[in-house]
Enzyme design. Structure first.
Site, PDB file in Angstrom:
ATOM      1  N   GLY A 216       0.757  -1.290   0.102  1.00  0.00           N
ATOM      2  CA  GLY A 216      -0.045  -0.117   0.049  1.00  0.00           C
ATOM      3  C   GLY A 216       0.828   1.158   0.041  1.00  0.00           C
ATOM      4  N   GLY A 217       0.348   2.276   0.611  1.00  0.00           N
ATOM      5  CA  GLY A 217       1.082   3.484   0.654  1.00  0.00           C
ATOM      6  C   GLY A 217       2.428   3.426   1.193  1.00  0.00           C
TER       7      GLY A 217
ATOM      8  N   GLY B 207      22.195  12.813 -30.843  1.00  0.00           N
ATOM      9  CA  GLY B 207      21.606  13.367 -29.277  1.00  0.00           C
ATOM     10  C   GLY B 207      22.285  12.553 -28.185  1.00  0.00           C
TER      11      GLY B 207
END
Ligand code: HXC
Length: 536
Positions: free
Chosen positions: A191-192, A426
């Site tokens: 979860g968080g 690049g």
């Protein structure tokens, strides 16, 4: 893995001969409490922890820190919640051990969830202890290590538990780039809670016991119907090799914590310090004869960039990060002449060393970390370009490649570019060219620096001639050779000041060491602003 008996951190024996009876009883009480702290509220919980192949939090701390250096903060803290039976169980520590100690004599702060207490879940008191130790680490200026083994927000404490996480996240961000923050995942991290680890600088995991995910297998099955195990979803190898969330996966906790001690030797304690010098007997002028024949002249033939790195750094030793993810770029910490350096290098054995989305993100993050902590950058270039392809374009290679460009342009630490074979387009600019702010650029003689490879260039600029040529292949080869001879060599760049010198590969280590020594006192000022808007 051998599980050692749990070591303890006893309070010093108290000489209570002169104490009053009241004082003596208070001292006895503190000493009885120590027993609780050592065994946990329920001694059977430690057995369960060992049976699951995991160490207890205090065993972990003993392995991580120098012997007897740990000083615990708030061991007697208890929660004051009352709902859902919590009033009947108020164990000391509230399920998290916090404090400071030393690693190789240098101070570090840590917190470690104690899974034996409420599954290491985070309630109000638990969170406040973590907040306090994070604030202490930042004010003292010492690294913060979290030993994560907890079930997330304590369900019985509701929104106060969630707010506790919020306080951790805010501090993770406030102290980002101020002190090194390292998360060691040694159990569930769901979860968080996983976001705290994601906000820190390094994430280490251990196979078989660590799992990180935002939503677990049960929720996934309920929502999407997919079936997957905890380990398949968020185990150490998944995050070290596929998602890139973890920097390393280990077979056991001992190895993991030992490597963490090693990592700290490269880092300063905070952003106001230079990283520690490490004495070496490896002479800086050691001749790199092995490099003369290492790199094949044919730009399409691979060789292992790690051999090159080992040859130029002190004692042939370096600490690679994310070694199983985005392996087309190598990011490693090492020392040259005793000075810690961050090395970013294209890896020709993987995707021909092209830069793709993952490699750009990996390198960008590493460059930003090194810059925040005053670690000089050495960029070893052998790059054919950005990886072409619809998938890359549609997934945003422009946005992700820009992250690396931004990270380099912003970096104010000493920066040295070393071009060893080819540097096209690049990708040449991005890989720390002089134009984006490298302090010095060196090139080996045989390389090509150009807008593109000579054959591709010939196809474009001599298109009309090739269309009417009697023998197009021979004409193409001739045109390519002309392009290579006139333009695509390091002397062309050196004449224009874009390469500071063309060097003998055998003198690479010495050249880099002298440059690093000169740049050690580099001071760069950036324009005043609140912050730039980096591509995300
Ligand atoms: C309180 C918890 C708990 C929790 C487990 N326990 N999770 N107590 N709050 N979140 C307790 C159990 O009741 C048990 O207590 C002990 O911890 C060990 O748990 P077990 O389930 O027996 O262990 P195990 O089988 O190893 O499973 C571990 C687990 C599982 C995978 C972590 O417990 C689990 O899925 N828990 C729920 C996880 C969860 O949903 N957390 C909230 C995530 S959301 P006893 O007394 O029996 O020993 C979140 C929000 C953060 O964190 C938001 C931040 C913004």
């Amino acid at each position: 893995m051998t599980l050692t008996p749990e070591h303890t951190h006893r309070i010093a024996p108290v000489d209570d001969r002169a104490a009053t009876p009241d004082m003596r009883s208070l001292i006895d009480r503190r000493q009885r409490l120590q027993h609780d702290l050592e065994t946990g509220a329920d001694p059977r919980a430690a057995t369960r922890q060992h049976a699951g192949g995991k160490l207890t939090v205090r065993e972990r701390i003993d392995l991580l820190l120098d012997q007897d250096s740990f000083v615990e903060v708030e061991p007697l803290r208890r929660h004051r919640a009352s709902g859902f039976g919590l009033d009947k169980t108020r164990p000391h520590t509230d399920g998290v051990v916090t404090g400071w100690g030393t690693v190789d004599g240098r101070t570090v702060f840590l917190y470690g969830h104690d899974f034996r207490i409420f599954g290491g879940s985070l309630g109000e008191a638990h969170a406040e202890k973590i907040h306090k130790i994070m604030d202490m680490a930042a004010s003292v200026g010492a690294p913060l290590i979290s030993l994560c083994d907890g079930a997330g927000a304590r369900i019985q404490e509701g929104v106060t538990a969630l707010a506790g996480y919020g306080g951790i996240f805010r501090r993770n961000v406030d102290y980002s780039g101020v002190i090194p923050q390292i998360s060691v995942i040694l159990g569930p991290c769901a979860g968080g809670a996983a976001y705290s680890a994601a906000l820190t600088d390094f994430v280490f995991m251990v196979r078989g016991i660590s799992q990180m995910y935002v939503t677990g297998p049960d929720v996934i099955t309920a929502v999407t119907g997919e079936r997957i195990t905890h380990e398949q979803l968020g185990g150490a190898d998944v995050h070290a090799g596929t998602s890139g969330v973890a920097h390393h996966a280990y077979d056991d906790e001992q190895q993991c914590l030992e490597d963490l001690r090693h990592l700290l030797t490269y880092l300063p304690s905070n952003n106001r310090e230079l990283p520690p010098q490490r004495p070496t007997r490896d002479p800086v002028h050691r001749v790199n004869t092995a490099l003369v024949d290492l790199v094949p002249t044919d730009p399409s033939h691979p060789y292992d960039m790690r051999t090159l790195i080992a040859e130029i750094v002190d004692d042939h030793a370096f600490f690679e990060l994310n070694e199983a993810w985005a392996t087309n770029v190598v990011c490693a910490l090492a020392h040259i002449g005793g000075q810690p350096v961050g090395i970013i290098a294209n890896q020709p054995t993987v995707l021909a060393g092209t830069l793709d989305i993952d490699a750009s993100q990996k390198a960008a993050r590493f460059v930003t970390f090194c810059d925040a902590f005053n670690i000089a950058l050495i960029t070893v270039v052998d790059v054919p370009g950005f990886l072409p392809g619809v998938v890359q374009e549609h997934n945003g290679i422009i946005r992700h490649g820009a992250k690396l460009l931004y990270a380099y342009c912003e970096a104010s630490v000493p920066r040295i570019q070393l071009i060893v074979r080819k540097a096209y387009g690049g990708a040449y600019i991005v890989m720390d060219s002089r134009a984006v702010g490298a302090d010095l650029s060196f090139a080996w003689p045989g390389n090509e620096i150009a807008v593109m490879g000579a054959e591709a260039a010939a196809n474009v600029i001599f298109r009309r001639e090739l269309a009417t040529a009697e023998d197009p292949d021979a004409s193409r080869a001739h045109s390519a050779a002309r392009y290579r001879e006139e333009l695509a060599h390091p002397y062309y760049a050196a004449e224009r000041g874009l390469v500071d010198d063309v060097i003998d590969p055998a003198s690479t280590r010495h050249t880099l060491a002298r440059a690093l020594n000169m740049l050690r006192s580099k001071h760069a000022t950036l324009p005043e602003r609140k912050h730039g808007i980096r591509p995300m």
